[in-house]
Design an enzyme around this catalytic site. Structure first.
Site, short mmCIF file in Angstrom:
data_model
loop_
_atom_site.label_atom_id
_atom_site.label_comp_id
_atom_site.label_asym_id
_atom_site.label_seq_id
_atom_site.Cartn_x
_atom_site.Cartn_y
_atom_site.Cartn_z
N GLU A 230 25.04 32.09 52.94
CA GLU A 230 25.15 32.54 54.34
C GLU A 230 26.38 31.89 54.90
O GLU A 230 26.42 30.68 55.09
CB GLU A 230 23.88 32.16 55.12
CG GLU A 230 23.77 32.88 56.46
CD GLU A 230 24.40 32.11 57.59
OE1 GLU A 230 25.58 32.40 57.90
OE2 GLU A 230 23.74 31.23 58.14
N CYS A 264 26.05 30.51 63.70
CA CYS A 264 26.63 31.49 62.76
C CYS A 264 26.59 32.90 63.34
O CYS A 264 27.56 33.64 63.24
CB CYS A 264 25.87 31.45 61.43
SG CYS A 264 26.01 29.87 60.56
#
Length: 458
Positions: A230, A264
């Site tokens: 990720e 994020c």
């Protein structure tokens, strides 16, 4: 400076230091993880889930203590730190309650006489490499499902999250995870490479930068290990129209500056239709003005927290200054504090040229970057003009209109009239250079499972 440390980003003070691991200690940790796996996998899934349930209970019992640790380590406010502890607790509890049902064996039709069953079995010790922005949440979504599945965890956390990682190990062992079942690592990059190469490690999960993901992904590929990556995003928030522009602007601002913008899947590109653009930007500027640095352990009104480190704040400042040098305009905020503190005032940035280097860069800090568009097609084209593809959202009073645009976003998570739907049961992950694999929800527990065919012939 000690590599592994607790360093208050508000002051730069190093509160505590930790010794880095020797090669001998790394070997001991690998052996312990493998030995624990061979014992842990033999327990019933119900027994493993009961231990993980106890982990969630201890997280809840130690809620305030855990929050203060990460607030000191990486600078988020106590209120946001408590939110994170609660979310991590929810994730751990979700897998304790629902995990066994998500990995139940099931039969599939077969043209060959006999019974064909798909099993979900553990694979072994797993390595996690986690960032500092959510010290508990990042670990919970990786460790909880894999412990229920029967895997064991070697966890290399960020250099500044040594204490929270040790506390997680303490809680795991207190709850009944066997010694070696969860281990906090204080390793070097070279030692991590050694661990990935070791046959006792069967997979690696990393949340971090594109650069780190490319390195870890290459190492995993070289040694034929499963990886989940990720790698962040420059997520678009498309605003097509609004009955209350100020309200949508505040929603955008609050999410963009949450955790000092170090998220994020934050709405890093605000793409706004031209008929409401000026009002939207003016509202952002109002929200950015009059703010001052505050103590994350006792944050007052109209105060903002530091970023995770002074280096992080300097990086964000340099990115904004670079964008301005390329033609962007800074309308509010954007001030780097003097001294050792990691404060950077929340900023509003507009007119970033699409042919500039800055256009394609992720700013991991409290900077709202706004783009003007004049049609749904232009908004969608701009939203998808990005190498990353984590999440994205579309806002409109016309849900069908928003849905049409959102359905064509090149992302792993698309949203209508909310920036990011986040819950323990909802999968998280991206496409393109945002990485691959999913965490959380019903699919997260299967990433490091041996989905074995078990066939009994008639």
């Amino acid at each position: 400076m000690a590599k592994y440390r607790v360093q208050n980003p508000a002051t730069g003070e190093i509160v505590e230091t930790f010794d880095s691991a020797t090669d001998e200690q790394v070997e001991q940790q690998l052996a312990a993880a493998d030995a624990a796996y061979r014992e842990w996998r033999e327990r019933s899934v119900q027994e493993r889930a009961a231990v993980v349930k106890r982990v969630a209970e201890i997280f809840a019992e130690r809620r305030e203590e855990l929050a203060e640790i990460i607030a000191t380590e990486m600078g988020k406010s106590i209120a946001e730190s408590l939110d994170e502890v609660d979310f991590a607790t929810d994730i751990i509890e979700y897998y304790a309650v629902y995990g066994p049902g998500l990995i139940t064996d099931y039969e599939i039709p077969s043209t060959i006489p006999g019974k064909a069953i798909i099993e979900h079995l553990p694979v072994g010790a797993l390595l996690g490499v986690m960032p500092w922005n959510f010290p508990y949440y990042q670990v919970a979504r990786f460790a909880a499902p894999n412990l229920v599945l029967g895997n064991t965890i070697l966890l290399k956390h960020a250099d500044i999250c040594a204490k929270s990682n040790l506390v997680i190990q303490e809680i795991m062992e207190q709850a009944g995870v066997p010694q070696g079942g969860y281990q906090a690592l204080f390793t070097s990059h070279e030692q991590i490479a050694t661990m990935i190469a070791d046959p006792r490690v069967q997979g690696v999960s990393l949340t971090g930068s594109e650069r780190a993901g490319a390195i870890i992904g290459a190492q995993a590929g070289t040694h034929l290990k499963k990886a989940v990556l990720e790698l962040g995003g420059i997520d678009p928030m498309v605003v097509l129209d609004a009955d209350d522009v100020a309200e949508v602007a505040k929603t955008a601002w609050d999410f963009r500056v949450y955790n000092a913008g170090q998220v994020c899947n934050s709405n890093k590109r605000l793409i706004v239709m031209d008929d409401i653009y000026d009002e939207f930007v003016a509202e952002l500027v109002k929200l950015a003005e009059g703010l001052k640095p505050g103590d994350q352990l006792n944050l007052g009104e109209n105060e903002y927290v530091p970023l995770s480190t002074r280096a992080a704040a300097e990086t964000v400042h340099a990115q904004v200054q670079k964008a301005v040098s390329e033609g962007a305009r800074l309308l509010a905020g954007g001030e780097l504090s003097e001294g050792p503190g990691a404060y950077y005032s929340p900023a509003v940035l507009v007119d970033v040229p699409r042919d500039s280097e800055s256009y394609g860069e992720e700013i991991f800090g409290p900077v709202a970057t706004v783009y003007r568009v004049s049609s749904d097609e232009e908004a969608l084209e701009l939203a998808n003009d990005c190498a990353l593809g984590l999440g994205g959202s579309v806002f409109s009073t016309d849900e069908a209109r928003a849905a049409r645009v959102a359905s064509k976003l090149e992302v792993g998570m698309a949203h209508v009239n909310t920036i990011a739907a986040e819950a323990a049961e909802l999968p998280f992950g991206g496409v393109k250079r945002s990485g691959f694999g999913r965490e959380m929800g019903p699919v997260g527990i299967g990433e490091f499972a041996n989905k074995r065919l078990y066939f009994v012939a008639k």
